[in-house]
Design a protein around this motif. Sequence first.
Motif, PDB file in Angstrom:
ATOM      1  N   PHE A 154       0.651  -1.157  -0.057  1.00  0.00           N
ATOM      2  CA  PHE A 154       0.077   0.590  -0.199  1.00  0.00           C
ATOM      3  C   PHE A 154       0.380   1.614   0.079  1.00  0.00           C
ATOM      4  O   PHE A 154      -0.057   2.540  -0.533  1.00  0.00           O
ATOM      5  CB  PHE A 154      -0.924   0.245   1.283  1.00  0.00           C
ATOM      6  N   SER A 155       2.075   1.077  -0.173  1.00  0.00           N
ATOM      7  CA  SER A 155       2.913   2.449  -0.121  1.00  0.00           C
ATOM      8  C   SER A 155       2.884   2.397  -1.764  1.00  0.00           C
ATOM      9  O   SER A 155       3.164   4.073  -1.660  1.00  0.00           O
ATOM     10  CB  SER A 155       4.904   1.742   0.532  1.00  0.00           C
ATOM     11  N   ILE A 156       3.613   1.687  -2.633  1.00  0.00           N
ATOM     12  CA  ILE A 156       3.285   1.902  -3.903  1.00  0.00           C
ATOM     13  C   ILE A 156       1.648   2.411  -4.078  1.00  0.00           C
ATOM     14  O   ILE A 156       1.721   3.481  -5.134  1.00  0.00           O
ATOM     15  CB  ILE A 156       3.431   0.650  -4.146  1.00  0.00           C
ATOM     16  N   LEU A 157       0.606   2.335  -3.436  1.00  0.00           N
ATOM     17  CA  LEU A 157      -0.391   2.409  -3.643  1.00  0.00           C
ATOM     18  C   LEU A 157      -0.891   3.888  -3.428  1.00  0.00           C
ATOM     19  O   LEU A 157      -1.324   4.951  -4.336  1.00  0.00           O
ATOM     20  CB  LEU A 157      -1.659   2.157  -3.133  1.00  0.00           C
ATOM     21  N   THR A 158      -0.484   4.287  -2.724  1.00  0.00           N
ATOM     22  CA  THR A 158      -0.376   5.808  -1.580  1.00  0.00           C
ATOM     23  C   THR A 158       0.819   6.795  -2.568  1.00  0.00           C
ATOM     24  O   THR A 158      -0.103   7.305  -3.291  1.00  0.00           O
ATOM     25  CB  THR A 158      -0.143   5.334  -0.280  1.00  0.00           C
ATOM     26  N   ILE A 159       1.375   6.056  -2.667  1.00  0.00           N
ATOM     27  CA  ILE A 159       2.136   7.409  -3.428  1.00  0.00           C
ATOM     28  C   ILE A 159       1.684   7.773  -5.178  1.00  0.00           C
ATOM     29  O   ILE A 159       1.082   8.267  -5.218  1.00  0.00           O
ATOM     30  CB  ILE A 159       3.972   6.605  -3.462  1.00  0.00           C
ATOM     31  N   LEU A 160       1.321   6.295  -5.924  1.00  0.00           N
ATOM     32  CA  LEU A 160       0.672   6.445  -6.869  1.00  0.00           C
ATOM     33  C   LEU A 160      -0.479   7.629  -6.295  1.00  0.00           C
ATOM     34  O   LEU A 160      -0.809   8.520  -7.706  1.00  0.00           O
ATOM     35  CB  LEU A 160      -0.024   5.004  -7.851  1.00  0.00           C
ATOM     36  N   LYS A 182     -12.241   7.820  -6.168  1.00  0.00           N
ATOM     37  CA  LYS A 182     -12.842   8.724  -7.639  1.00  0.00           C
ATOM     38  C   LYS A 182     -13.068  10.049  -7.593  1.00  0.00           C
ATOM     39  O   LYS A 182     -13.441  10.598  -8.141  1.00  0.00           O
ATOM     40  CB  LYS A 182     -14.406   7.964  -6.954  1.00  0.00           C
ATOM     41  N   LEU A 183     -11.561  10.422  -6.711  1.00  0.00           N
ATOM     42  CA  LEU A 183     -11.886  12.054  -6.928  1.00  0.00           C
ATOM     43  C   LEU A 183     -10.457  12.278  -7.877  1.00  0.00           C
ATOM     44  O   LEU A 183     -10.588  13.232  -8.430  1.00  0.00           O
ATOM     45  CB  LEU A 183     -11.033  12.647  -5.699  1.00  0.00           C
ATOM     46  N   HIS A 184     -10.087  11.029  -8.557  1.00  0.00           N
ATOM     47  CA  HIS A 184      -8.924  10.789  -9.390  1.00  0.00           C
ATOM     48  C   HIS A 184      -9.665  11.826 -10.867  1.00  0.00           C
ATOM     49  O   HIS A 184     -10.507  10.915 -11.978  1.00  0.00           O
ATOM     50  CB  HIS A 184      -8.270   9.654  -9.920  1.00  0.00           C
ATOM     51  N   CYS A 185      -9.234  13.166 -11.329  1.00  0.00           N
ATOM     52  CA  CYS A 185      -9.303  12.965 -13.211  1.00  0.00           C
ATOM     53  C   CYS A 185      -9.602  11.816 -14.165  1.00  0.00           C
ATOM     54  O   CYS A 185     -10.181  11.934 -14.696  1.00  0.00           O
ATOM     55  CB  CYS A 185      -8.728  14.045 -13.408  1.00  0.00           C
ATOM     56  N   LEU A 186      -8.408  10.442 -14.358  1.00  0.00           N
ATOM     57  CA  LEU A 186      -8.394   9.947 -14.950  1.00  0.00           C
ATOM     58  C   LEU A 186      -8.301   8.382 -14.292  1.00  0.00           C
ATOM     59  O   LEU A 186      -7.682   8.796 -13.344  1.00  0.00           O
ATOM     60  CB  LEU A 186      -7.255  10.068 -16.239  1.00  0.00           C
ATOM     61  N   SER A 187      -8.853   7.434 -14.369  1.00  0.00           N
ATOM     62  CA  SER A 187      -8.449   6.583 -13.791  1.00  0.00           C
ATOM     63  C   SER A 187      -7.379   5.503 -14.681  1.00  0.00           C
ATOM     64  O   SER A 187      -7.164   5.602 -15.903  1.00  0.00           O
ATOM     65  CB  SER A 187      -9.305   5.243 -14.265  1.00  0.00           C
ATOM     66  N   SER A 188      -6.438   5.425 -13.148  1.00  0.00           N
ATOM     67  CA  SER A 188      -5.179   4.529 -14.024  1.00  0.00           C
ATOM     68  C   SER A 188      -4.861   2.784 -13.683  1.00  0.00           C
ATOM     69  O   SER A 188      -5.674   2.427 -13.037  1.00  0.00           O
ATOM     70  CB  SER A 188      -3.899   5.476 -12.536  1.00  0.00           C
ATOM     71  N   ARG A 189      -4.848   2.796 -15.247  1.00  0.00           N
ATOM     72  CA  ARG A 189      -4.501   1.164 -15.097  1.00  0.00           C
ATOM     73  C   ARG A 189      -3.148   0.290 -14.748  1.00  0.00           C
ATOM     74  O   ARG A 189      -3.647  -0.379 -13.262  1.00  0.00           O
ATOM     75  CB  ARG A 189      -4.095   1.034 -16.394  1.00  0.00           C
ATOM     76  N   LEU A 190      -2.467   0.977 -14.155  1.00  0.00           N
ATOM     77  CA  LEU A 190      -1.466   0.755 -12.844  1.00  0.00           C
ATOM     78  C   LEU A 190      -1.800   0.575 -11.651  1.00  0.00           C
ATOM     79  O   LEU A 190      -1.169  -0.096 -11.114  1.00  0.00           O
ATOM     80  CB  LEU A 190       0.125   1.949 -12.920  1.00  0.00           C
TER      81      LEU A 190
END
Length: 322
Positions: A154-160, A182-190
């Motif tokens: 989850f450190s990786i997810l938090t950084i992303l 849901k706050l992101h402008c674009l959903s990230s595949r990564l």
Amino acid sequence: MDKSLNITHFTLSGYVELSKYRYLCFFVMFAVYILIMCGNSAIVYIICSHRDLHKPMYVFIAALLLNCFTYSTTVYPKLLIDFLSEEQTISYSACLLQFFTFYSVGGSEFLLLAAMAYDRYVSICKPLRYAAIMTKKIVTALLILAWTVPPLHFSILTILNAEAKICKYDINGIFCNNTFYKLHCLSSRLVTVIGVVALVDLVILPMLFTVFTYAKIFIISYQSCKEFRRKAAETCFPHLLVLVSFSCLVLYDVIIARVDSDIPKIARLIMTLQAFIYHPLLNPFIYGLKMKEISKHLKRHGVCIKAGHSIHPSVGSEHLFF
């Protein structure tokens, strides 16, 4: 983060009817928080202070209850502040920290339950080799894995999430969980891929391992004598209750955060609060009442406390021991 929007705080829009019931909600949740802290700390104290409980099974139980401390402290203090505040907001950095801690502790929970299942399997199915298999080094290694692997995921997810562009500032909930995406402008595949990997590594695989292990235990128990089945049920049933409880919590979190629905806000709030209340509150009762050795020590402490209160103050402490 999208610098053009200059977002430093998010609004938590999951609260409803606080103007009427804010103080009632505060005192109820404060009482629940105190019960969670006292209940979990009592069991941990019992395990730490009695040498006959310094066994792998009870060490894992203490670790699980320490997780409840962290899990509850991640949510309740902010929750109590929000109940008394006119506006329910959270800073961007605090939101990321809450997201990271909440899911790291959740992942540790499933890994600890898997370790406990393995310990029960060795104890029940391979009793003669138990001392050779469940050594202090193995128990320590399992604890380290349970407390380090989830934070790495989850450190990786938090950084992303910290680097993602934000186009909204309204969180449809009362804390920072999966709704953050849901706050992101674009959903990230990564982000999606790493999230699925974390779900498989920290939830699905440990859960399947736990279920498979207990299935093996029950098969062997069914083929054994009645006394053997009773002892197996005494030690395994509390762990299964906790597994079911926490699995329902995770399932709800995934559904409510990922699926857009027309659930009324008040219903969503009540369901979310139940997720915070039941699991950390029930754990001490499950282990304190269902685990025979822990229950025995709790009753002894209760008797000692009552005896201590019944003694007249003029009686010296030396008269307490015979």
